[in-house]
Design a protein around this motif. Structure first.
Motif, PDB file in Angstrom:
ATOM      1  N   PHE A  32       0.831  -1.193   0.000  1.00  0.00           N
ATOM      2  CA  PHE A  32       0.000   0.000   0.000  1.00  0.00           C
ATOM      3  C   PHE A  32       0.867   1.245   0.000  1.00  0.00           C
ATOM      4  O   PHE A  32       1.784   1.367   0.799  1.00  0.00           O
ATOM      5  N   SER A  33       0.549   2.179  -0.898  1.00  0.00           N
ATOM      6  CA  SER A  33       1.279   3.438  -0.920  1.00  0.00           C
ATOM      7  C   SER A  33       0.302   4.592  -1.128  1.00  0.00           C
ATOM      8  O   SER A  33      -0.720   4.446  -1.786  1.00  0.00           O
ATOM      9  N   VAL A  34       0.660   5.723  -0.520  1.00  0.00           N
ATOM     10  CA  VAL A  34      -0.109   6.950  -0.641  1.00  0.00           C
ATOM     11  C   VAL A  34       0.900   8.080  -0.769  1.00  0.00           C
ATOM     12  O   VAL A  34       1.710   8.289   0.133  1.00  0.00           O
ATOM     13  N   GLN A  35       0.881   8.784  -1.885  1.00  0.00           N
ATOM     14  CA  GLN A  35       1.752   9.941  -2.096  1.00  0.00           C
ATOM     15  C   GLN A  35       3.220   9.595  -1.793  1.00  0.00           C
ATOM     16  O   GLN A  35       3.907  10.315  -1.064  1.00  0.00           O
ATOM     17  N   ASN A  36       3.692   8.483  -2.325  1.00  0.00           N
ATOM     18  CA  ASN A  36       5.071   8.017  -2.160  1.00  0.00           C
ATOM     19  C   ASN A  36       5.449   7.654  -0.728  1.00  0.00           C
ATOM     20  O   ASN A  36       6.626   7.590  -0.388  1.00  0.00           O
ATOM     21  N   ASP A 112      -5.678  11.408   0.084  1.00  0.00           N
ATOM     22  CA  ASP A 112      -5.615  10.059  -0.488  1.00  0.00           C
ATOM     23  C   ASP A 112      -5.756   8.983   0.577  1.00  0.00           C
ATOM     24  O   ASP A 112      -6.357   7.936   0.337  1.00  0.00           O
ATOM     25  N   PHE A 113      -5.211   9.220   1.773  1.00  0.00           N
ATOM     26  CA  PHE A 113      -5.373   8.261   2.872  1.00  0.00           C
ATOM     27  C   PHE A 113      -6.855   8.103   3.224  1.00  0.00           C
ATOM     28  O   PHE A 113      -7.352   6.993   3.371  1.00  0.00           O
ATOM     29  N   GLY A 124     -16.303  -3.127   5.025  1.00  0.00           N
ATOM     30  CA  GLY A 124     -16.574  -3.724   6.322  1.00  0.00           C
ATOM     31  C   GLY A 124     -15.475  -3.621   7.362  1.00  0.00           C
ATOM     32  O   GLY A 124     -15.635  -4.124   8.469  1.00  0.00           O
ATOM     33  N   TYR A 125     -14.364  -2.963   7.053  1.00  0.00           N
ATOM     34  CA  TYR A 125     -13.300  -2.834   8.058  1.00  0.00           C
ATOM     35  C   TYR A 125     -13.682  -1.757   9.064  1.00  0.00           C
ATOM     36  O   TYR A 125     -13.904  -0.597   8.700  1.00  0.00           O
ATOM     37  N   THR A 126     -13.764  -2.120  10.318  1.00  0.00           N
ATOM     38  CA  THR A 126     -14.149  -1.176  11.368  1.00  0.00           C
ATOM     39  C   THR A 126     -13.129  -1.198  12.500  1.00  0.00           C
ATOM     40  O   THR A 126     -13.479  -1.193  13.674  1.00  0.00           O
ATOM     41  N   GLY A 127     -11.870  -1.204  12.133  1.00  0.00           N
ATOM     42  CA  GLY A 127     -10.822  -1.300  13.139  1.00  0.00           C
ATOM     43  C   GLY A 127     -10.337   0.042  13.655  1.00  0.00           C
ATOM     44  O   GLY A 127     -10.398   1.053  12.975  1.00  0.00           O
ATOM     45  N   VAL A 128      -9.862  -0.007  14.904  1.00  0.00           N
ATOM     46  CA  VAL A 128      -9.096   1.085  15.492  1.00  0.00           C
ATOM     47  C   VAL A 128      -7.647   0.666  15.317  1.00  0.00           C
ATOM     48  O   VAL A 128      -7.295  -0.488  15.587  1.00  0.00           O
ATOM     49  N   TYR A 129      -6.797   1.559  14.866  1.00  0.00           N
ATOM     50  CA  TYR A 129      -5.468   1.142  14.417  1.00  0.00           C
ATOM     51  C   TYR A 129      -4.415   2.207  14.659  1.00  0.00           C
ATOM     52  O   TYR A 129      -4.713   3.370  14.887  1.00  0.00           O
ATOM     53  N   ASP A 130      -3.180   1.760  14.574  1.00  0.00           N
ATOM     54  CA  ASP A 130      -1.999   2.608  14.463  1.00  0.00           C
ATOM     55  C   ASP A 130      -1.272   2.145  13.213  1.00  0.00           C
ATOM     56  O   ASP A 130      -1.123   0.934  12.991  1.00  0.00           O
ATOM     57  N   GLN A 131      -0.823   3.091  12.395  1.00  0.00           N
ATOM     58  CA  GLN A 131      -0.102   2.743  11.168  1.00  0.00           C
ATOM     59  C   GLN A 131       1.158   3.589  11.047  1.00  0.00           C
ATOM     60  O   GLN A 131       1.178   4.736  11.480  1.00  0.00           O
ATOM     61  N   GLY A 132       2.169   3.016  10.408  1.00  0.00           N
ATOM     62  CA  GLY A 132       3.396   3.741  10.117  1.00  0.00           C
ATOM     63  C   GLY A 132       3.628   3.771   8.615  1.00  0.00           C
ATOM     64  O   GLY A 132       3.729   2.721   7.986  1.00  0.00           O
ATOM     65  N   TRP A 133       3.694   4.953   8.038  1.00  0.00           N
ATOM     66  CA  TRP A 133       3.909   5.167   6.604  1.00  0.00           C
ATOM     67  C   TRP A 133       5.261   5.846   6.424  1.00  0.00           C
ATOM     68  O   TRP A 133       5.551   6.839   7.091  1.00  0.00           O
TER      69      TRP A 133
END
Length: 165
Positions: A32-36, A112-113, A124-133
């Motif tokens: 997965f990529s968003v704006q490089n 874009d995110f 159907g994804y209903t998660g609470v999350y932390d992400q590192g881009w």
């Protein structure tokens, strides 16, 4: 057993010994990529139930962020730079650049995110999350985290948008 069976079905005249291929040492990009920026880490903290209601609320949340980004924030505000927090109803979405980043967070990344998360939530994804881009040069890393800040989730548009401009 399937491997043995397929080996037994190969005619002897075409069966040859193969040597294992050495995998390429080229660095692979995450899918997965968003704006490089590439998604390198995700921590799924919890799922929100009931799924149908939560997916509808989260879809509205991401759609609102996407629309506001295009129609108001991008044309009228400077980029958020080091961090941005959007709170709407009971949800809070945080974007934070890593310490030492040589670039700031762009509105294009946020736009874009939110579009990607809108599509995933509608599935159907209903998660609470932390992400590192991260970008490939590792000069910009963005933490993105979704939190529920109020169990009485409501709508009506982003109640607050904060940034360290």
């Amino acid at each position: 057993m399937l491997i043995l069976l397929s080996g037994l079905l190969t005619p002897p005249s075409t069966a040859t010994a193969t040597t294992p291929q050495t995998p390429s040492l080229q660095k692979r990009r995450p899918p997965f990529s968003v704006q490089n920026l590439y998604l390198e880490q995700t921590a799924h903290l919890t799922m929100l139930l009931p799924t149908t209601l939560t997916a509808s609320l989260l879809s509205d949340f991401y759609a609102e962020i996407h629309v506001r980004c295009i129609t108001y924030w991008m044309p009228n505000l400077p980029p958020p730079q080091a961090d941005l927090v959007v709170q709407w109803g009971g949800f809070q979405l945080s974007f934070v650049a890593h310490d030492g980043a040589t670039e700031g967070i762009s509105w294009e990344f946020i736009r874009d995110f939110s579009a990607i998360m809108l599509r995933v939530t509608r599935r159907g994804y209903t998660g609470v999350y932390d992400q590192g881009w991260w970008n490939l040069a590792r000069t910009l890393g963005v933490y993105v985290g979704l939190r529920v800040v109020d169990v009485g989730v409501g709508g009506g548009g982003p109640e607050s948008v904060g940034s360290s401009l």
